[in-house]
Write an enzyme that holds these catalytic residues in place. Structure first.
Site, PDB file in Angstrom:
ATOM      1  N   SER A  68       0.762  -1.163  -0.123  1.00  0.00           N
ATOM      2  CA  SER A  68       0.030   0.090  -0.021  1.00  0.00           C
ATOM      3  C   SER A  68       0.812   1.250   0.213  1.00  0.00           C
ATOM      4  CB  SER A  68      -0.976  -0.065   1.500  1.00  0.00           C
ATOM      5  OG  SER A  68      -1.270   1.310   1.587  1.00  0.00           O
ATOM      6  N   TYR A 103      -1.768  -1.131  10.357  1.00  0.00           N
ATOM      7  CA  TYR A 103      -1.802  -1.366   8.870  1.00  0.00           C
ATOM      8  C   TYR A 103      -0.272  -0.911   8.099  1.00  0.00           C
ATOM      9  CZ  TYR A 103      -3.716  -1.162   4.028  1.00  0.00           C
ATOM     10  OH  TYR A 103      -3.806  -1.076   2.908  1.00  0.00           O
ATOM     11  N   ALA A 145       2.368  -0.501   9.757  1.00  0.00           N
ATOM     12  CA  ALA A 145       3.646  -1.347  10.135  1.00  0.00           C
ATOM     13  C   ALA A 145       3.553  -2.557   9.455  1.00  0.00           C
ATOM     14  CB  ALA A 145       3.492  -1.340  11.564  1.00  0.00           C
ATOM     15  N   LYS A 201       2.498  -2.979   6.480  1.00  0.00           N
ATOM     16  CA  LYS A 201       2.729  -2.836   5.124  1.00  0.00           C
ATOM     17  C   LYS A 201       4.310  -2.224   4.708  1.00  0.00           C
ATOM     18  CE  LYS A 201      -1.303  -3.355   3.448  1.00  0.00           C
ATOM     19  NZ  LYS A 201      -1.459  -5.060   2.461  1.00  0.00           N
TER      20      LYS A 201
HETATM   21  N1  NAP Z   1      -8.611  -0.726  -1.653  1.00  0.00           N
HETATM   22  C1  NAP Z   1      -7.617  -0.182  -1.496  1.00  0.00           C
HETATM   23  O1  NAP Z   1      -7.741   1.255  -1.460  1.00  0.00           O
HETATM   24  C2  NAP Z   1      -6.239  -0.565  -1.144  1.00  0.00           C
HETATM   25  C3  NAP Z   1      -5.319   0.562  -1.173  1.00  0.00           C
HETATM   26  C4  NAP Z   1      -3.956  -0.084  -0.791  1.00  0.00           C
HETATM   27  C5  NAP Z   1      -3.772  -1.492  -0.457  1.00  0.00           C
HETATM   28  N2  NAP Z   1      -4.646  -2.121  -0.654  1.00  0.00           N
HETATM   29  C6  NAP Z   1      -4.327  -3.519  -0.397  1.00  0.00           C
HETATM   30  O2  NAP Z   1      -4.827  -4.339  -1.470  1.00  0.00           O
HETATM   31  C7  NAP Z   1      -5.197  -5.458  -0.799  1.00  0.00           C
HETATM   32  C8  NAP Z   1      -6.808  -6.098  -1.167  1.00  0.00           C
HETATM   33  O3  NAP Z   1      -7.470  -5.185  -0.713  1.00  0.00           O
HETATM   34  P1  NAP Z   1      -9.102  -4.933  -1.212  1.00  0.00           P
HETATM   35  O4  NAP Z   1      -9.273  -3.330  -1.176  1.00  0.00           O
HETATM   36  O5  NAP Z   1      -9.206  -5.678  -2.649  1.00  0.00           O
HETATM   37  O6  NAP Z   1      -9.964  -5.586   0.015  1.00  0.00           O
HETATM   38  P2  NAP Z   1     -11.184  -6.268  -0.039  1.00  0.00           P
HETATM   39  O7  NAP Z   1     -12.110  -5.761  -0.828  1.00  0.00           O
HETATM   40  O8  NAP Z   1     -11.495  -6.036   1.519  1.00  0.00           O
HETATM   41  O9  NAP Z   1     -10.898  -7.735   0.032  1.00  0.00           O
HETATM   42  C9  NAP Z   1      -9.886  -8.420   0.922  1.00  0.00           C
HETATM   43  C10 NAP Z   1      -9.964  -9.845   0.396  1.00  0.00           C
HETATM   44  O10 NAP Z   1      -8.884 -10.429   1.461  1.00  0.00           O
HETATM   45  C11 NAP Z   1      -9.640 -11.729   1.978  1.00  0.00           C
HETATM   46  N3  NAP Z   1      -9.169 -11.609   3.427  1.00  0.00           N
HETATM   47  C12 NAP Z   1      -9.214 -11.068   4.542  1.00  0.00           C
HETATM   48  N4  NAP Z   1      -8.599 -11.673   5.426  1.00  0.00           N
HETATM   49  C13 NAP Z   1      -8.020 -12.830   5.227  1.00  0.00           C
HETATM   50  C14 NAP Z   1      -7.626 -13.871   5.829  1.00  0.00           C
HETATM   51  N5  NAP Z   1      -7.297 -13.919   7.200  1.00  0.00           N
HETATM   52  N6  NAP Z   1      -7.281 -14.895   5.102  1.00  0.00           N
HETATM   53  C15 NAP Z   1      -7.395 -15.180   3.696  1.00  0.00           C
HETATM   54  N7  NAP Z   1      -7.942 -14.021   3.051  1.00  0.00           N
HETATM   55  C16 NAP Z   1      -8.293 -12.889   3.941  1.00  0.00           C
HETATM   56  C17 NAP Z   1     -10.840 -11.233   1.905  1.00  0.00           C
HETATM   57  O11 NAP Z   1     -11.862 -12.290   1.946  1.00  0.00           O
HETATM   58  P3  NAP Z   1     -12.348 -13.066   3.293  1.00  0.00           P
HETATM   59  O12 NAP Z   1     -12.824 -11.917   4.206  1.00  0.00           O
HETATM   60  O13 NAP Z   1     -13.337 -14.017   2.664  1.00  0.00           O
HETATM   61  O14 NAP Z   1     -11.171 -14.021   4.042  1.00  0.00           O
HETATM   62  C18 NAP Z   1     -11.050 -10.390   0.517  1.00  0.00           C
HETATM   63  O15 NAP Z   1     -11.189 -11.686  -0.392  1.00  0.00           O
HETATM   64  C19 NAP Z   1      -4.934  -5.643   0.692  1.00  0.00           C
HETATM   65  O16 NAP Z   1      -3.756  -6.263   1.002  1.00  0.00           O
HETATM   66  C20 NAP Z   1      -5.219  -4.057   1.022  1.00  0.00           C
HETATM   67  O17 NAP Z   1      -4.578  -3.787   2.240  1.00  0.00           O
HETATM   68  C21 NAP Z   1      -5.779  -1.880  -0.979  1.00  0.00           C
END
Ligand code: NAP
Length: 259
Positions: free
Chosen positions: A152, A165, A167, A169
């Site tokens: 991130s 978060y 820390a 990342k």
């Molecule tokens: N959206 C943003 O703006 C953004 C920005 C920077 C970085 N990111 C990073 O991108 C990644 C994806 O984010 P997203 O926005 O797509 O999030 P999201 O829509 O909330 O999806 C998160 C995914 O991770 C899974 N997950 C959560 N806890 C888990 C666990 N303990 N074991 C296995 N799977 C797990 C969830 O499924 P279940 O809950 O069913 O397990 C879901 O499929 C994350 O690492 C996030 O930090 C996102």
């Protein structure tokens, strides 16, 4: 490396990929993007009903897939996942550590974040990535594969009131470098650092007009990203087009960290 056209270097035909957090948002887009590039893809997460349409999407694109749930914070679950993937699809070539969380009880000044919230966020975001890399290691060494971590902008700069978060990342960015050094020249390890992407994780931000506008104004490209705009750089890093790229973190942030 043999000479071939640049576009062929993006071809992932015959590769097997695992995408954690592949049921929704960015992970789903990555799983389908890898399948578009020709890979067989196993998206995994805890919620089976989220995974079913992604598995179907991979198969519609001509790839093999498997419906396998996993909690990346549970090391036994992770080991079982990689055993099952190898049994069903063969050794893993590409691991995408995308599963990540930033729950409300982990937000706030340090005095407001209890130990359980700290443990959960770091266990999933950082511990989960390490557990998956460890479990996939024998396969990756055998296939000469690669890892792409999803960090991130919070892995590159500080963000207020998001200590676990940020820390975790930053840890992922560091883990990318140390694993890349250790595993070279056999296995490449890279990372992407997305800015603000419209997914469930950022629903609180996109649904609040004032917050959304302030983030858009702070972002040189003036908008949130679509998940596919993070998936495409991940496909690049997973492919032979990035054969000389390892240990790096690519900001996919609309210029957010350029300011
Ligand atoms: N959206 C943003 O703006 C953004 C920005 C920077 C970085 N990111 C990073 O991108 C990644 C994806 O984010 P997203 O926005 O797509 O999030 P999201 O829509 O909330 O999806 C998160 C995914 O991770 C899974 N997950 C959560 N806890 C888990 C666990 N303990 N074991 C296995 N799977 C797990 C969830 O499924 P279940 O809950 O069913 O397990 C879901 O499929 C994350 O690492 C996030 O930090 C996102």
């Amino acid at each position: 490396m043999t000479e071939h056209a640049v576009d062929e270097r993006f071809d992932l035909t015959g590769r097997t990929a695992v995408v954690t957090g592949g049921g929704r948002g960015i992970g789903r887009a990555i799983a389908l993007g890898l399948a578009d590039a020709g890979a067989d893809v196993v998206p995994t997460a805890r919620t089976e009903s989220d995974l079913e349409p992604v598995v179907a999407g991979v198969e519609e694109r001509g790839g093999e897939s498997a419906l396998l749930t996993c909690d990346v914070a549970d090391a036994d679950d992770v080991d079982a996942l990689f055993e099952a993937v190898e049994a069903e699809l063969g050794p893993v070539d590409v691991l995408v550590n995308n599963a990540g969380i930033n729950p409300a009880n982990a937000l706030g000044t340090p005095d407001r974040v209890d130990q359980d919230a700290w443990d959960l966020v770091t266990d999933v975001n950082l511990g989960g990535a390490f557990a998956c890399a460890r479990a996939a290691a024998p396969n990756l060494e055998e296939t000469g594969g690669c890892v792409v971590n999803v960090a991130s902008v919070g892995g590159l700069v500080g963000l207020p009131r998001q200590h676990p978060y940020v820390a975790s990342k930053h840890g992922l960015v560091g883990l990318t470098k140390s694993m890349a050094i250790d595993w070279a020249p056999d296995v490449r390890v890279n990372c992407v650092a997305p800015g603000y992407v419209a997914t469930d994780l950022t629903e609180d931000l996109t649904e609040n007009e004032e917050l959304r506008a302030s983030i858009e104004e702070r972002t040189p490209l003036d908008r949130f990203a679509e998940p596919e705009e993070v998936a495409a750089p991940v496909v690049f890093l997973a492919s032979d087009a990035a054969a000389y790229v390892t240990g790096t973190t690519l900001a996919v942030d609309g210029g957010w960290t350029a300011r």
